[in-house]
Design a protein around this motif. Structure first.
Motif, PDB file in Angstrom:
ATOM      1  N   PHE A  10      47.159  24.260 -91.450  1.00  8.94           N
ATOM      2  CA  PHE A  10      46.510  25.261 -92.294  1.00  8.94           C
ATOM      3  C   PHE A  10      45.011  24.974 -92.360  1.00  8.94           C
ATOM      4  N   ALA A  11      44.236  26.044 -92.461  1.00  6.31           N
ATOM      5  CA  ALA A  11      42.785  25.900 -92.590  1.00  6.31           C
ATOM      6  C   ALA A  11      42.243  27.111 -93.334  1.00  6.31           C
ATOM      7  N   SER A  12      41.144  26.895 -94.043  1.00  6.32           N
ATOM      8  CA  SER A  12      40.499  27.980 -94.754  1.00  6.32           C
ATOM      9  C   SER A  12      39.019  27.655 -94.917  1.00  6.32           C
ATOM     10  N   THR A  13      38.240  28.674 -95.251  1.00  7.08           N
ATOM     11  CA  THR A  13      36.805  28.517 -95.439  1.00  7.08           C
ATOM     12  C   THR A  13      36.373  29.317 -96.660  1.00  7.08           C
ATOM     13  N   PHE A  14      35.474  28.753 -97.442  1.00  9.51           N
ATOM     14  CA  PHE A  14      34.904  29.506 -98.551  1.00  9.51           C
ATOM     15  C   PHE A  14      33.447  29.086 -98.700  1.00  9.51           C
ATOM     16  N   SER A  15      32.721  29.743 -99.575  1.00 12.92           N
ATOM     17  CA  SER A  15      31.296  29.492 -99.701  1.00 12.92           C
ATOM     18  C   SER A  15      30.955  28.838-101.029  1.00 12.92           C
ATOM     19  N   ILE A  16      29.861  28.080-101.018  1.00 14.31           N
ATOM     20  CA  ILE A  16      29.251  27.529-102.222  1.00 14.31           C
ATOM     21  C   ILE A  16      27.848  28.121-102.288  1.00 14.31           C
ATOM     22  N   SER A  17      27.578  28.917-103.318  1.00 13.68           N
ATOM     23  CA  SER A  17      26.271  29.560-103.412  1.00 13.68           C
ATOM     24  C   SER A  17      25.364  28.780-104.350  1.00 13.68           C
ATOM     25  N   TYR A  18      24.049  28.830-104.062  1.00 16.11           N
ATOM     26  CA  TYR A  18      23.081  28.123-104.889  1.00 16.11           C
ATOM     27  C   TYR A  18      21.700  28.752-104.708  1.00 16.11           C
ATOM     28  N   ASP A  19      20.801  28.415-105.616  1.00 16.45           N
ATOM     29  CA  ASP A  19      19.441  28.952-105.596  1.00 16.45           C
ATOM     30  C   ASP A  19      18.470  27.797-105.799  1.00 16.45           C
ATOM     31  N   ASP A  20      17.696  27.459-104.756  1.00 14.22           N
ATOM     32  CA  ASP A  20      16.672  26.425-104.870  1.00 14.22           C
ATOM     33  C   ASP A  20      15.286  27.028-104.667  1.00 14.22           C
ATOM     34  N   SER A  45      27.696  14.197 -94.975  1.00 21.57           N
ATOM     35  CA  SER A  45      27.769  15.619 -95.313  1.00 21.57           C
ATOM     36  C   SER A  45      27.045  16.410 -94.235  1.00 21.57           C
ATOM     37  N   PRO A  46      27.703  17.418 -93.612  1.00 21.72           N
ATOM     38  CA  PRO A  46      27.064  18.151 -92.511  1.00 21.72           C
ATOM     39  C   PRO A  46      26.154  19.274 -92.981  1.00 21.72           C
ATOM     40  N   TYR A  47      25.974  19.400 -94.291  1.00 22.62           N
ATOM     41  CA  TYR A  47      25.225  20.540 -94.810  1.00 22.62           C
ATOM     42  C   TYR A  47      23.753  20.200 -94.996  1.00 22.62           C
ATOM     43  N   PRO A  48      22.889  21.216 -94.929  1.00 21.62           N
ATOM     44  CA  PRO A  48      21.450  20.952 -95.043  1.00 21.62           C
ATOM     45  C   PRO A  48      21.054  20.627 -96.474  1.00 21.62           C
ATOM     46  N   LEU A  49      19.875  20.036 -96.604  1.00 24.82           N
ATOM     47  CA  LEU A  49      19.312  19.809 -97.921  1.00 24.82           C
ATOM     48  C   LEU A  49      19.156  21.144 -98.646  1.00 24.82           C
ATOM     49  N   PRO A  50      19.231  21.161 -99.982  1.00 25.81           N
ATOM     50  CA  PRO A  50      19.178  19.976-100.851  1.00 25.81           C
ATOM     51  C   PRO A  50      20.537  19.439-101.297  1.00 25.81           C
ATOM     52  N   LEU A  51      21.675  20.077-100.904  1.00 27.88           N
ATOM     53  CA  LEU A  51      22.964  19.684-101.456  1.00 27.88           C
ATOM     54  C   LEU A  51      23.664  18.659-100.571  1.00 27.88           C
ATOM     55  N   VAL A 104      18.317  22.888-108.866  1.00 28.88           N
ATOM     56  CA  VAL A 104      19.078  23.851-108.072  1.00 28.88           C
ATOM     57  C   VAL A 104      20.063  24.542-109.005  1.00 28.88           C
ATOM     58  N   VAL A 105      20.163  25.854-108.923  1.00 30.00           N
ATOM     59  CA  VAL A 105      21.106  26.619-109.742  1.00 30.00           C
ATOM     60  C   VAL A 105      22.339  26.928-108.897  1.00 30.00           C
ATOM     61  N   ILE A 106      23.497  26.466-109.390  1.00 25.37           N
ATOM     62  CA  ILE A 106      24.753  26.733-108.699  1.00 25.37           C
ATOM     63  C   ILE A 106      25.193  28.151-109.029  1.00 25.37           C
ATOM     64  N   GLY A 107      25.330  28.988-107.990  1.00 26.39           N
ATOM     65  CA  GLY A 107      25.733  30.364-108.205  1.00 26.39           C
ATOM     66  C   GLY A 107      27.231  30.551-108.262  1.00 26.39           C
ATOM     67  N   GLY A 108      27.982  29.529-107.883  1.00 20.29           N
ATOM     68  CA  GLY A 108      29.431  29.628-107.954  1.00 20.29           C
ATOM     69  C   GLY A 108      30.105  28.928-106.797  1.00 20.29           C
ATOM     70  N   ILE A 109      31.344  28.484-107.047  1.00 22.09           N
ATOM     71  CA  ILE A 109      32.191  27.901-106.008  1.00 22.09           C
ATOM     72  C   ILE A 109      33.204  28.964-105.612  1.00 22.09           C
ATOM     73  N   ASP A 110      33.139  29.396-104.351  1.00 16.14           N
ATOM     74  CA  ASP A 110      33.975  30.485-103.838  1.00 16.14           C
ATOM     75  C   ASP A 110      33.793  31.763-104.652  1.00 16.14           C
ATOM     76  N   PRO A 111      32.548  32.216-104.796  1.00 14.30           N
ATOM     77  CA  PRO A 111      32.324  33.411-105.609  1.00 14.30           C
ATOM     78  C   PRO A 111      33.004  34.662-105.052  1.00 14.30           C
ATOM     79  N   GLY A 151      26.137  29.376-112.561  1.00 14.26           N
ATOM     80  CA  GLY A 151      24.900  29.472-113.306  1.00 14.26           C
ATOM     81  C   GLY A 151      24.348  28.167-113.834  1.00 14.26           C
ATOM     82  N   MET A 152      25.044  27.058-113.580  1.00 16.89           N
ATOM     83  CA  MET A 152      24.547  25.781-114.088  1.00 16.89           C
ATOM     84  C   MET A 152      23.370  25.300-113.239  1.00 16.89           C
TER      85      MET A 152
END
Length: 695
Positions: free
Chosen positions: A304-314, A214-220, A253-260, A281-282
């Motif tokens: 085809f390609a696309s990008t979206f965000s995953i928001s969270y609160d740690d 996974s290329p993303y930083p901690l904690p996810l 960690v609180v998930i703020g949404g997938i592709d909010p 909110g989980m």
């Protein structure tokens, strides 16, 4: 993930291990180990992208290519005197042979070696991941190792640190080890004690059943990431993939949404499953997971390609950018199936002889599953052994939608060994250039057992200890029995062993049954053709069984019956009988057992020769057995009777017959057990602790 596993791993996220967690954008990785067939245990790592960029990129390339899938931990060493304690993997893929009921391994197909990036600032301390290599510092390829303790190993590149799962690494390191054959000399085994028979199956070894990055930083930890869908073809319907998020932090960690923000564009879409969804909110506890689903449904050809965000609160609001891509092709080249290790096996033959690709279709099939014609530009061979392969036929030119074309291949080796070439295919498809790895095996003689199989026998491939490798002699063959143990068959000089096989049961389920006591066939059975005799001539054949074997009888499955008037009668090829092949001085035929050596006295066309004809060939199906009589001493002259098998007779008219006795014989091993079997490349006197030497 079960509760006790969560608790065990969570404990490791506290204390000293937390000091290893960096806040940068280092790549995360997860390795799933199954210890003895148990549910996989995950080991999470943070890779040292900045400290060892080339090594990290090399490791990720093997993950991306799928070359670590179904590999196993092949080495666990604890050298007290050197202070070295590691477990090592990444070198060999485990495979299972349905016919023999045992496993075997093949080397991982490696990329070019990676330059050494050892940094004293990142020593081989407990909980780090490093690259194995030979004495050449720049020789590391696919093999890696975990440091179980703080190891004194300067010069070996560390490129990862364990975030959680050291309990799994410690459990692997605590397993007993055994040497099966070079280069597998320190194999950790489950459910094994020193002295046990080695059972090389998935339930007894440590398998790497899954690996992801996974290329993303901690904690996810996001798996898979980024996501690229395999190419799809028109009218194939939507394709979906599940994405899993794991919290690797030490707090919730609180998930703020997938592709909010709703930025994901077609032909991609996302949905949440009924259970375990990443809901807005989980709260994810440490090592807790949630999931969402991506769908790819292209309506026209293209990329085809696309990008979206995953928001969270740690502790502070954050988001990560998730990338997804895919393609649809209206002409779609379908490649032939390959073996599990990625090769197309053209065949196995003897040096100087030709073998053609064995295919039900008569060649290597290429297909077009698109709705537009596919044009082939060229199909050629390349590679150092390309001259030993040839294209016999090729009707691949313009391949219409839904069509199949064939390429015929043959293999004519000029020397023994494994030969490889590359089939290069150029079309107007996307991509326009694809390659297929070809493999052929060339043996020194035609006994039906490959040189590589014989080279793995005890005593460095010299099973009968005559000073000559068995693979170089037409009259000597070493092979594994159906349970994976080596047996050597030695015929007289000047004769030839052909079509040698280890078989489970030549009678197809109608093994002999004594009226009392029991019969055990610890090596099952063997079949071979002994050629090169004078018609009607005699020969002795020695079978060397594994050290410690203790047979007391030899059984043959042939068309011979004892004649009431004396001697034996050949009943024809369609009437087969089980016989105890004790030595008969009248006919000078039969088996003499001396410890783990069995000497078969054979006469062409006489008792024991399955074809019953003095034609210069002896056909031998049979095997050693251990007969235990319920009503007689195994050291005396008692006996028991083989009763008729209650299983319905085989089509050949199976009959089970005869009286036989058990005679106690002192055991004397004739083949010394192998040493550690370790071999180094030419010019080396020994292998270092973390060398990746092979035969």
């Amino acid at each position: 993930m079960n509760d006790h596993r969560k608790a065990a791993i969570f404990c490791l996220l506290s204390g000293a291990l937390l000091a290893k967690i960096h806040t940068g954008h280092a790549t995360l990785a997860r390795m799933d180990f199954s210890i003895g067939g148990q549910p996989p245990e995950s080991v999470y790592l943070q890779l040292l992208d900045e400290a060892a960029p080339l090594t990290t990129a090399n490791f990720l390339a093997y993950i991306q290519a799928g070359r670590y899938q179904d590999t196993f931990i092949h080495r666990a060493v604890d050298v007290d005197t050197a202070g070295v304690d590691v477990i090592q993997g990444g070198g060999f893929t485990f495979q299972f042979d349905q016919q023999t009921g045992s496993g075997f391994y093949t080397p991982v197909d490696t990329f070019a070696p990676v330059p050494n990036e050892y940094d004293p600032a990142h020593p081989n301390r407990r909980g780090t991941l490093a690259m194995a290599r030979t004495q050449d510092p720049d020789s590391a390829t696919s093999q890696w190792y975990f440091n179980v303790v703080d190891n004194p190993l300067p010069g070996f590149t560390v490129f990862g640190e364990v975030l959680s799962g050291m309990n799994t690494i410690d459990a692997i390191a605590a397993l007993p080890t055994v040497s099966i054959q070079s280069p597998i000399t320190d194999l950790p085994l489950v459910n094994f004690q020193p002295g046990d028979t080695v059972n090389f199956v998935a339930d007894n070894i440590v398998m790497l059943t899954g690996i992801a990055a996974s290329p993303y930083p901690l904690p996810l930890f996001v798996d898979p990431a980024p996501l690229t869908f395999d190419p799809v073809i028109r009218d194939s319907g939507p394709v979906t993939r599940d994405v899993e998020i794991t919290n690797l932090g030490d707090s919730s960690v609180v998930i703020g949404g997938i592709d909010p923000a709703g930025s994901l564009t077609g032909p991609f879409s996302l949905s949440l499953p009924a259970t375990g969804a990443c809901n807005d909110g989980m709260s994810l506890a440490p090592l807790e997971q949630c999931r969402f689903t991506l769908e790819f449904a292209p309506l026209q050809a293209g990329d085809f390609a696309s990008t979206f965000s995953i928001s969270y609160d740690d502790g502070s609001v954050r988001s990560l950018s998730y990338e997804v891509s895919g393609s649809r092709e209206d002409s779609f080249l379908v490649l032939p199936n390959t073996s599990e290790d990625g090769f197309i096996d053209v065949g196995e033959t003897v040096v100087g002889q030709t073998v053609q690709l064995d295919s039900d279709l008569g060649g290597l099939p290429f297909g077009n599953q698109g709705d537009q014609a596919l044009n082939f530009t060229s199909i050629t061979l390349s590679g150092p052994d390309a001259a030993q392969f040839s294209i016999d036929t090729n009707n691949c030119d313009i391949l219409q939608a839904g069509g199949i074309c064939l390429v015929g291949l043959s293999f004519t080796p000029d020397s023994s060994g494994v030969k490889q070439a590359t089939l290069e295919v150029r079309t107007d498809d996307v991509p326009a250039f694809v390659t297929l790895a070809l493999r052929g095996i060339a043996n020194s003689e035609n006994d039906g057992i490959g040189d590589l199989e014989e080279a793995g026998a005890p005593n460095n491939g010299d099973g009968n200890l005559d000073g000559i490798p068995d693979a170089l002699q037409e009259n000597v063959t070493s092979l594994r029995d159906t349970r994976g143990r080596y047996v050597t068959i030695e015929a007289p000089a000047g004769t030839r062993l052909q079509n040698v096989q280890a078989i489970n049961d030549p009678s197809a389920g109608n093994l002999p049954q004594p009226r009392s006591g029991s019969i055990n066939f610890p090596n099952d059975f063997f079949a071979f053709v002994l050629d090169g005799l004078e018609p009607g001539g005699a020969a002795t054949v020695n079978l060397y069984l594994p050290t410690g074997s203790a047979p007391n009888s030899y059984f043959k499955f042939t068309p011979w019956l004892p004649d009431p008037a004396g001697g034996y009668t050949y009943t024809g090829p369609n009437s087969l009988f089980w016989n105890v092949f004790d030595f008969d001085p009248t006919t000078s035929t039969g088996a003499i057992i001396d410890g783990n050596r069995i000497t078969l006295h054979l006469v062409d066309g006489a008792r024991g020769d399955a074809d019953g004809t003095p034609n210069g060939q002896i056909l031998d199906p049979g095997g050693p057995g251990i007969l235990t009589a319920a009503d007689s001493s195994s050291s005396g002259g008692g006996g028991c009777t083989l009763g008729r098998n209650t299983t319905p007779p085989a089509p050949v008219g199976l009959v089970l017959i005869l009286l036989f006795s058990i005679t106690g014989i002192a055991l004397r091993p004739l083949i010394a057990p192998p040493g550690n079997g370790r071999h180094c490349r030419p010019g080396k006197t020994r292998c270092g602790l973390l060398d990746t030497c092979e035969e």
